[in-house]
Design a protein around this motif. Structure first.
Motif, PDB file in Angstrom:
ATOM      1  N   SER A 767       0.871  -1.199   0.000  1.00 24.84           N
ATOM      2  CA  SER A 767       0.000   0.000   0.000  1.00 24.84           C
ATOM      3  C   SER A 767       0.887   1.222   0.000  1.00 24.84           C
ATOM      4  N   PRO A 768       1.443   1.513  -1.135  1.00 28.69           N
ATOM      5  CA  PRO A 768       2.391   2.617  -1.193  1.00 28.69           C
ATOM      6  C   PRO A 768       1.698   3.960  -1.078  1.00 28.69           C
ATOM      7  N   GLY A 769       2.386   4.903  -0.584  1.00 34.27           N
ATOM      8  CA  GLY A 769       1.915   6.271  -0.537  1.00 34.27           C
ATOM      9  C   GLY A 769       2.869   7.156  -1.300  1.00 34.27           C
ATOM     10  N   LYS A 770       2.381   8.351  -1.550  1.00 32.94           N
ATOM     11  CA  LYS A 770       3.194   9.258  -2.330  1.00 32.94           C
ATOM     12  C   LYS A 770       4.533   9.507  -1.615  1.00 32.94           C
ATOM     13  N   GLY A 771       5.633   9.373  -2.379  1.00 33.59           N
ATOM     14  CA  GLY A 771       6.962   9.616  -1.836  1.00 33.59           C
ATOM     15  C   GLY A 771       7.679   8.369  -1.355  1.00 33.59           C
ATOM     16  N   ASP A 772       6.946   7.233  -1.321  1.00 31.24           N
ATOM     17  CA  ASP A 772       7.600   5.986  -0.906  1.00 31.24           C
ATOM     18  C   ASP A 772       8.672   5.607  -1.925  1.00 31.24           C
ATOM     19  N   VAL A 773       9.753   4.923  -1.416  1.00 27.50           N
ATOM     20  CA  VAL A 773      10.886   4.520  -2.277  1.00 27.50           C
ATOM     21  C   VAL A 773      11.100   3.018  -2.109  1.00 27.50           C
ATOM     22  N   ARG A 774      11.402   2.320  -3.222  1.00 29.92           N
ATOM     23  CA  ARG A 774      11.720   0.895  -3.205  1.00 29.92           C
ATOM     24  C   ARG A 774      12.790   0.620  -4.256  1.00 29.92           C
ATOM     25  N   TYR A 775      13.347  -0.615  -4.203  1.00 31.60           N
ATOM     26  CA  TYR A 775      14.341  -1.055  -5.190  1.00 31.60           C
ATOM     27  C   TYR A 775      13.815  -2.307  -5.865  1.00 31.60           C
ATOM     28  N   VAL A 776      13.954  -2.330  -7.186  1.00 29.52           N
ATOM     29  CA  VAL A 776      13.461  -3.440  -7.995  1.00 29.52           C
ATOM     30  C   VAL A 776      14.625  -4.019  -8.768  1.00 29.52           C
ATOM     31  N   PRO A 777      14.841  -5.385  -8.725  1.00 31.42           N
ATOM     32  CA  PRO A 777      15.920  -5.992  -9.520  1.00 31.42           C
ATOM     33  C   PRO A 777      15.761  -5.651 -10.989  1.00 31.42           C
ATOM     34  N   TYR A 778      16.870  -5.298 -11.576  1.00 30.72           N
ATOM     35  CA  TYR A 778      16.823  -4.879 -12.981  1.00 30.72           C
ATOM     36  C   TYR A 778      17.491  -5.929 -13.871  1.00 30.72           C
ATOM     37  N   ASN A 779      18.795  -6.310 -13.601  1.00 33.26           N
ATOM     38  CA  ASN A 779      19.479  -7.344 -14.386  1.00 33.26           C
ATOM     39  C   ASN A 779      20.498  -8.054 -13.510  1.00 33.26           C
ATOM     40  N   TRP A 780      21.030  -9.143 -14.053  1.00 35.02           N
ATOM     41  CA  TRP A 780      22.069  -9.890 -13.331  1.00 35.02           C
ATOM     42  C   TRP A 780      23.132 -10.317 -14.333  1.00 35.02           C
ATOM     43  N   LYS A 781      24.329 -10.594 -13.764  1.00 28.79           N
ATOM     44  CA  LYS A 781      25.453 -10.914 -14.640  1.00 28.79           C
ATOM     45  C   LYS A 781      26.406 -11.853 -13.902  1.00 28.79           C
ATOM     46  N   VAL A 782      26.812 -12.976 -14.600  1.00 34.27           N
ATOM     47  CA  VAL A 782      27.933 -13.846 -14.154  1.00 34.27           C
ATOM     48  C   VAL A 782      29.012 -13.765 -15.202  1.00 34.27           C
ATOM     49  N   ILE A 783      28.660 -14.231 -16.369  1.00 32.75           N
ATOM     50  CA  ILE A 783      29.537 -14.080 -17.535  1.00 32.75           C
ATOM     51  C   ILE A 783      28.871 -13.113 -18.494  1.00 32.75           C
ATOM     52  N   ASN A 784      27.597 -13.365 -18.732  1.00 31.51           N
ATOM     53  CA  ASN A 784      26.802 -12.500 -19.602  1.00 31.51           C
ATOM     54  C   ASN A 784      25.763 -11.731 -18.762  1.00 31.51           C
ATOM     55  N   THR A 785      25.257 -10.644 -19.300  1.00 26.67           N
ATOM     56  CA  THR A 785      24.260  -9.826 -18.609  1.00 26.67           C
ATOM     57  C   THR A 785      22.853 -10.262 -19.060  1.00 26.67           C
ATOM     58  N   ASN A 786      21.999 -10.518 -18.083  1.00 28.22           N
ATOM     59  CA  ASN A 786      20.602 -10.914 -18.358  1.00 28.22           C
ATOM     60  C   ASN A 786      19.653  -9.984 -17.578  1.00 28.22           C
ATOM     61  N   SER A 787      18.501  -9.616 -18.200  1.00 31.90           N
ATOM     62  CA  SER A 787      17.550  -8.648 -17.584  1.00 31.90           C
ATOM     63  C   SER A 787      16.229  -9.336 -17.219  1.00 31.90           C
ATOM     64  N   TRP A 788      15.566  -8.740 -16.198  1.00 35.89           N
ATOM     65  CA  TRP A 788      14.194  -9.162 -15.846  1.00 35.89           C
ATOM     66  C   TRP A 788      13.189  -8.096 -16.345  1.00 35.89           C
ATOM     67  N   SER A 789      12.068  -8.606 -16.818  1.00 35.29           N
ATOM     68  CA  SER A 789      11.007  -7.648 -17.219  1.00 35.29           C
ATOM     69  C   SER A 789       9.921  -7.527 -16.166  1.00 35.29           C
ATOM     70  N   SER A 790       9.793  -8.598 -15.339  1.00 33.12           N
ATOM     71  CA  SER A 790       8.783  -8.560 -14.289  1.00 33.12           C
ATOM     72  C   SER A 790       9.105  -9.637 -13.286  1.00 33.12           C
ATOM     73  N   ALA A 791       8.424  -9.617 -12.172  1.00 35.84           N
ATOM     74  CA  ALA A 791       8.626 -10.651 -11.155  1.00 35.84           C
ATOM     75  C   ALA A 791       8.137 -11.989 -11.714  1.00 35.84           C
ATOM     76  N   PRO A 792       8.624 -13.159 -11.207  1.00 33.29           N
ATOM     77  CA  PRO A 792       9.572 -13.229 -10.089  1.00 33.29           C
ATOM     78  C   PRO A 792      10.996 -12.988 -10.573  1.00 33.29           C
ATOM     79  N   TYR A 793      11.694 -12.393  -9.670  1.00 30.12           N
ATOM     80  CA  TYR A 793      13.083 -12.060 -10.016  1.00 30.12           C
ATOM     81  C   TYR A 793      13.994 -13.235  -9.621  1.00 30.12           C
ATOM     82  N   THR A 794      13.838 -14.336 -10.349  1.00 30.86           N
ATOM     83  CA  THR A 794      14.589 -15.579 -10.111  1.00 30.86           C
ATOM     84  C   THR A 794      15.230 -16.010 -11.411  1.00 30.86           C
ATOM     85  N   ALA A 795      16.384 -16.638 -11.325  1.00 31.59           N
ATOM     86  CA  ALA A 795      17.072 -17.130 -12.532  1.00 31.59           C
ATOM     87  C   ALA A 795      17.843 -18.401 -12.176  1.00 31.59           C
TER      88      ALA A 795
END
Length: 892
Positions: A767-795
């Motif tokens: 139940s977010p309110g105006k001004g709330d801040v969060r962090y969302v996984p964007y991409n991950w990298k071991v050898i190559n870089t891979n991105s997420w478009s939506s949850a779940p943020y699992t690979a």
């Protein structure tokens, strides 16, 4: 009986019935309609009528063969349809009218033509209807005899005296009485109404009737005097009501005589060879006539003993009486009816003696002694043959002592005439005269002693009689004149007359001047000082006198008087005006007499009536009262730190007392109060001001009563409410809480599947309110870089080369704008290290499977439809077939 045999018998019977010729059954009626349709039921209000087919051809017709139309006959040809059913119930509206039934064959009935029947006039009760119907039945019974009797009378007229007498006797069914009847009745009984009218011929001796042979009496209408009206051009008009009035009229027509006289000519003293003559009596009115028996002095006539219906005629015979002395006889034969109608004709004969001399030519039949005495009002006063044996040789003469009687004027509405005048009748002839007293509509003729004078009084030669005459009572305004004729009953030509005149004047009325007021008094008892003008009282003036009045405009000291609606009032007329207390009367009692007057011919003021008017004004107790609208104001809620206060709301303050008030400016602690629009309020007046919360209020609930007071120590208050909610703190996620889970610290082999999950800080803020801040996984990298478009943020991944590796996950920083999360452009990175070791090599030995690789698999068609229901249906069908076969085999 077996079923098969029973069926065979039924089939045989049906076959036999079908072979019967159609001619056995009665055929429906067809052809041209004929015969006579009648109506069942009495012609009376409330009776139900229906059709009677007893005399209708073809026979066997029924109600089902026709369509019905019931009509009310309101004129000779005016029909109004009143019903279309098989029966009709007579209503009150049908009273006095005839009902007509028209039948038309239904389509396809095989009948042609129409049938019509008509009732007698509708009576009010069944008893009256039965009496009319009985009269009609009696008329029908004489219908057959009608034609026979007419034929016999016609034959008699052409034959000898003996044949005539014989035929007459036969028609009278063997009776030798010369007064037997011969009546002709029509089938229908007329019910139309009319007025009585006397035949003009009864007073005209020797005058032929106006109705001659060949005249269509049905087309002739003789109007009575009260039915005639003369227009401005002198043309005679009728009042148009003859159809609604009863008329009693009759005429006499002498056969083979243009001058309507039964002239038997000159005959010898022997009258046996004199043939009878015939006179036709016709009922020209619209009501039946009932004739009285008559017995003329010198002639024998046939009596009319049966009622003569409207439009009917009857032929009667007339003969001279046997034994007439030589001389000339000229009689007026008069038939009289019970309805007061007289119909007359003239009969003449000259009788010669063997030694007839010329001196006898001057003899009159009235001078001859009669075989039968002439009817007189009183037989005891009739002269004997001896007393007046020589009357035929004496000349009769009458005189009066005055030719006119002029009465003084009489005032209308008199109860008795105040003047009586006399007239003397003198017998100046040679013999006794039997006097006939005149009749008058306007004057009374009395004996000298005041008793009623009656005809039949005898006056001897040279004598005289005095009679008193006076106007009748009840005469209305007008001039009246009448000729009073005193006649000889022996000879109507012997008469003396006197003219009587009188004028009835309008009675002088006493002049009355009077005016009635309604109401005669009124009051206002509940006025308070400083009152508003109350509703005015309306006074109606009516002229109750018999003279015209000219009213003056009324006035009063303490009341305002409105203008008269009319100043000149004829008797019975009315006028009106209004009255209301003047404005500004102080405390006290007030009384006024409002005079209604007119100016007399002498210029004086005549008071016709006086109206009492009063008013009471009482002191008013001072009342102080204030009210506010609305009494409560709610400004809702606002968040702490609101930039603008809620919009101001208006409050209305009203002075509901009866005294002026001075208001003080209201104030508030947490609310800003506007300026009063007015501080001085008269009774009923209002002012306004505005209220709004102050700016910058902290979180909390604010409720106050804003008081509006005044110098009179009265007040009114309005309750106000406003709520400030505490400001919400934004939820700022800590990037330190970003993490990677699922990576084992023990490491992995080259054959391991490595699975992990990236968890952003603040992602659990649902139940977010105006001004709330969060962090969302964007991409991950071991050898190559891979991105997420939506949850779940699992690979998951695997690495086939041993070594040490680093997993890096990048998190986007997002801020909630009130409706959605937005990237702020800032990122946070988290890393985790893991190791990969070389996995051992293992040789795989194949293991036989339960359905080994050699087992054949069912071929798949790609159709996944479930065939189980179809199989069930097929099984049920097969079971039914088997059941039927088994049942038949068992029956065999």
């Amino acid at each position: 009986m077996e079923r098969k045999r029973f069926l065979a018998v039924v089939m045989t019977v049906m076959m036999v019935i079908s072979m019967i010729p159609s001619m056995v059954f009665a055929a429906a009626p067809s052809g041209e309609l004929g015969g006579k349709l009648k109506i069942k039921g009495l012609a009376a209000v409330g009776v139900v009528l229906s059709a009677d087919y007893a005399k209708v051809t073809p026979e066997e017709v029924t109600d089902e063969d026709f369509t019905f139309s019931w009509s009310r006959q309101t004129g000779e040809k005016e029909l109004t349809q009143v019903g279309t059913e098989k029966t009709y119930t007579i209503t009150q509206d049908d009273l006095g009218c005839r009902l007509v039934l028209d039948l038309t064959p239904v389509d396809g009935s095989g009948l042609t033509g129409t049938l019509t029947a008509k009732t007698l006039e509708v009576a009010a009760t069944e008893e009256e209807a039965k009496a009319v119907e009985q009269e009609a039945e009696d008329a029908q019974q004489t219908e057959t005899a009608d034609g026979t009797e007419n034929a016999q009378l016609e034959e008699t007229a052409d034959g000898t005296e003996d044949a005539q007498l014989e035929e007459t006797a036969d028609n009278a069914e063997g009776s030798q009485d010369s007064e037997n009847q011969d009546v002709d009745r029509t089938e229908d009984v007329q019910q139309n109404a009319g007025n009585e009218q006397e035949d003009e011929s009864q007073n005209t001796k020797g005058q032929p009737e106006e109705t001659t042979e060949g005249t269509d009496d049905s087309q002739m209408k003789i109007y009575t005097e009260d039915q005639l009206q003369v227009d401005e051009n002198g043309n005679v008009q009728t009042d148009g009501s003859e159809k609604d009035q009863k008329t009693y009229e009759a005429t006499a027509t002498v056969e083979d005589s243009e001058d309507q006289i039964c002239d038997f000519g000159t005959v010898k003293s022997d009258l046996e060879d004199v043939e009878a003559q015939y006179v036709q009596i016709t009922n020209t009115g619209n009501e039946s006539l009932n004739f009285q028996e008559i017995s003329p002095e010198h002639f024998m006539v046939q009596d009319i003993t049966e009622p003569l219906s409207a439009g009917e005629s009857v032929s009667v015979w007339i003969q001279p009486r046997e034994g007439l002395e030589p001389g000339e006889y000229d009689d007026m034969i008069t038939y009289r009816t019970e309805e007061g109608i007289e119909v007359s004709f003239e009969a003449k004969i000259a009788v010669e003696g063997e030694d007839d001399s010329s001196d006898d030519e001057d003899l009159k039949p009235s001078d001859e002694p009669s075989a039968e005495p002439t009817e007189t009002p009183d037989d005891s006063e009739a002269p004997s043959a001896g007393d007046n044996a020589d009357a035929s040789l004496e000349a009769q003469s009458l005189e009066v002592n005055t030719g006119s009687l002029n009465f003084s004027d009489i005032e209308e509405n008199y109860t008795q005439a105040n003047e009586t005048l006399s007239v003397t009748v003198i017998n100046t002839g040679d013999g006794i005269i039997t006097l006939k007293i005149p009749k008058s509509d306007y004057f009374e003729v009395m004996n000298e002693d005041g008793s009623e004078a009656v005809s039949g009084i005898q006056i001897a030669k040279g004598d005289s009689l005095m009679f008193m005459v006076q106007p009748k009572t009840g005469l209305t305004k007008g001039d009246y004149s009448d000729t009073l004729i005193f006649e000889s009953e022996e000879d109507s030509e012997v008469a003396a007359q006197v003219t009587a005149e009188v004028s009835v004047k309008e009675a002088e009325q006493e002049q009355i001047t009077a005016v009635q007021a309604d109401p005669e008094s009124f009051s206002y008892d509940d006025l308070k000082e400083g009152y508003d003008t109350p509703e005015a009282t309306t006074i109606t003036l009516t002229n109750t006198g018999n003279t015209t009045v000219s009213l003056m405009q009324p006035y009063a000291e303490y009341f305002d008087i409105g203008e008269l609606s009319a100043s000149v009032l004829e008797p019975g007329d009315s006028a009106a005006f209004t009255a209301v207390p003047v404005t500004g009367l102080k405390v006290g009692n007030y009384l006024d007499s409002i005079q209604i007057a007119q100016t007399s011919s002498e210029g004086q003021e005549d008071v016709l009536t006086t109206i009492k008017a009063s008013a009471t004004v009482s002191e008013v107790k001072k009342i102080y009262k204030l009210s506010v609208t609305p009494e409560e104001l709610n400004f809702g809620k606002a968040k702490e730190g609101y930039s603008e206060a809620p919009e101001a709301q208006k409050v209305t303050v009203t002075n509901e007392g009866n005294t002026n008030v001075t208001l003080n400016a209201p104030s508030g602690k947490n609310f800003k109060i506007g300026k009063l629009s007015a501080t001085e309020l008269a009774p009923g007046e209002s002012c306004t001001f505005k209220i709004r919360p102050k700016a910058g209020l902290k979180a909390g609930s604010y409720t106050e009563s804003v008081v509006i007071d005044n110098e009179q120590q009265i007040s009114a208050e309005v309750k106000v409410q406003f709520t400030v909610k505490a400001a919400r703190k934004a939820k700022i996620a800590d990037p330190a809480d970003n993490k990677i889970t699922g990576i084992s610290s023990d490491g992995y082999t080259t054959q391991s599947k490595i699975t992990f999950t990236a968890v952003g800080a603040g992602m659990d803020n649902e139940s977010p309110g105006k001004g709330d801040v969060r962090y969302v996984p964007y991409n991950w990298k071991v050898i190559n870089t891979n991105s997420w478009s939506s949850a779940p943020y699992t690979a998951a991944f695997g690495i086939t080369k041993a070594g040490t590796y680093t997993l890096t996950v990048t998190f986007d920083r997002q801020k909630y704008n009130g409706s959605e999360w937005e990237n702020t452009g800032e990122q946070d990175t988290k890393q985790v290290n893991f190791s990969i070791t070389q996995a051992q090599t293992v040789t795989a030995t194949p293991t036989p499977q339960p359905n080994g690789a050699t087992a054949k698999s069912a071929v798949k068609t790609g159709d996944t439809t479930n065939i189980t229901p179809f199989v069930i249906i097929l099984a049920i069908a097969a079971g039914c077939i088997v059941g039927v076969v088994v049942y038949k085999r068992r029956k065999k």
